[in-house]
Scaffold this motif. Structure first.
Motif, mmCIF file in Angstrom:
data_model
loop_
_atom_site.group_PDB
_atom_site.id
_atom_site.type_symbol
_atom_site.label_atom_id
_atom_site.label_comp_id
_atom_site.label_asym_id
_atom_site.label_seq_id
_atom_site.Cartn_x
_atom_site.Cartn_y
_atom_site.Cartn_z
ATOM 1 N N HIS A 1 -9.130 5.221 -3.430
ATOM 2 C CA HIS A 1 -9.846 4.149 -2.753
ATOM 3 C C HIS A 1 -10.631 3.291 -3.745
ATOM 4 C CE1 HIS A 1 -9.746 5.386 1.718
ATOM 5 N NE2 HIS A 1 -8.723 5.935 1.086
ATOM 6 N N ILE B 1 -2.716 4.770 2.387
ATOM 7 C CA ILE B 1 -3.041 5.553 1.196
ATOM 8 C C ILE B 1 -3.680 6.882 1.590
ATOM 9 C CG2 ILE B 1 -4.469 5.608 -0.889
ATOM 10 C CD1 ILE B 1 -4.038 2.638 -1.155
ATOM 11 N N MET C 1 1.730 2.131 -3.471
ATOM 12 C CA MET C 1 0.565 2.664 -4.180
ATOM 13 C C MET C 1 0.259 4.088 -3.726
ATOM 14 S SD MET C 1 -3.219 0.992 -4.604
ATOM 15 C CE MET C 1 -4.456 1.810 -5.614
ATOM 16 N N GLY C 2 0.392 4.340 -2.423
ATOM 17 C CA GLY C 2 0.152 5.683 -1.911
ATOM 18 C C GLY C 2 1.130 6.689 -2.482
ATOM 19 N N ASP D 1 -8.687 2.173 5.949
ATOM 20 C CA ASP D 1 -7.410 2.440 5.293
ATOM 21 C C ASP D 1 -6.690 3.631 5.930
ATOM 22 O OD1 ASP D 1 -5.548 2.121 2.845
ATOM 23 O OD2 ASP D 1 -6.089 4.245 2.841
ATOM 24 N N GLU E 1 0.817 -1.216 0.000
ATOM 25 C CA GLU E 1 0.000 0.000 0.000
ATOM 26 C C GLU E 1 0.849 1.264 0.000
ATOM 27 O OE1 GLU E 1 -3.555 0.604 2.308
ATOM 28 O OE2 GLU E 1 -3.633 -1.522 2.779
ATOM 29 N N PHE F 1 -8.066 0.773 -5.459
ATOM 30 C CA PHE F 1 -7.637 -0.416 -4.732
ATOM 31 C C PHE F 1 -8.811 -1.250 -4.224
ATOM 32 C CE2 PHE F 1 -7.820 2.329 -0.873
ATOM 33 C CZ PHE F 1 -8.462 1.476 0.003
#
Length: 255
Positions: A136, A203, A112-113, A200, A109, A139
């Motif tokens: 959001h 992210i 990805m963030g 979450d 993550e 993913f």
């Protein structure tokens, strides 16, 4: 054989205790009357009262609910259509597409963030609830697609073919035959996606702009100063909500 089963059962119980004992302690101390989290001085609901009167926490809660709800709607639409296409239609490059579909789930993550942050900065899009909803959705929709596709594989495709033979268009067959049979899987996927978005942190931490701080990011900011019983109360509420949603999603998928 019995000894092996007993040993495995004992190990499983020990793992569950090791996993859930800290959560149970956190929930218990959220009712502590003392300002010191590690010292019990009696039962009290004052921290929950303080929690629900904190405007900053309420604002971050509203942000989390908005992001989770909107991203879940988009993720569900994309996930259902993707699952139906992959399962009912063969096309060139399908294997490569399925591999790419798993990338948001497989990659860490934090990567990805950072990638989403650099992308939004590069195109000049300011960080806000809108950018967080996009991230959001990205993913979440592969999770929805996998859950719905697993449900779709259990359905008899001849039901759709029979509807086509009776004159139904592909859309009518999907709406009146496939979708009602998929609803348990779709509802379970919706609850799972909503829970993942609501919980979450990584992210959301990279993409939170001014006025778009979500609840997990707010909790992290509160932990930087001190672990107060108010943090325990907030964490207890989040844990209970998440466990209820996950349990409900699992129950619906099994049915």
């Amino acid at each position: 054989m019995r000894r092996t089963r007993s040993l495995l059962m004992a190990v499983g119980v020990a793992d569950l205790l090791f996993l859930y004992a800290p959560i149970a302690v956190l929930i218990v101390f959220s009712f502590n009357a003392s300002k010191l989290s590690a010292r019990w001085q009696g039962f009290s609901l004052q921290w929950y009262a303080k929690l629900f009167s904190d405007e900053a926490i309420l604002a971050s809660t509203v942000n989390s609910l908005i992001v989770a709800a909107v991203s879940t709607i988009f993720a569900t639409l994309l996930g259902v259509l993707t699952a139906w296409t992959l399962e009912r239609r063969a096309f060139r490059g399908q294997a490569a597409f399925e591999s790419l579909l798993l990338m948001p789930i497989v990659i860490p993550e934090i990567m990805m963030g950072v990638a989403m942050l650099l992308f939004f900065v590069m195109i000049g899009l300011p960080l806000s609830l809108f950018t967080m909803i996009i991230a959001h959705t990205i993913f979440n929709f592969p999770v929805v697609a996998l859950i719905v596709r697993a449900r779709l594989r259990k359905l008899d495709p001849t039901l759709e073919e029979a509807a086509h033979d009776l004159g139904a268009t592909p859309w009518l067959a999907f709406r009146h035959i496939t979708l009602p049979l998929l609803m348990p899987g779709v509802i379970g996927a919706v609850l799972m996606a909503f829970t993942l978005s609501l919980d979450d942190f990584i992210i959301s931490f990279f993409l939170a702009g001014a006025g778009s701080t979500t609840l997990p990011v707010k909790v992290y900011g509160m932990l930087k100063t001190a672990v107060t019983p108010e943090v325990n109360a907030l964490s207890a509420v989040l844990v209970v909500i998440s466990m209820v949603l996950v349990a409900l999603a699992t129950w619906i998928q099994r049915r």
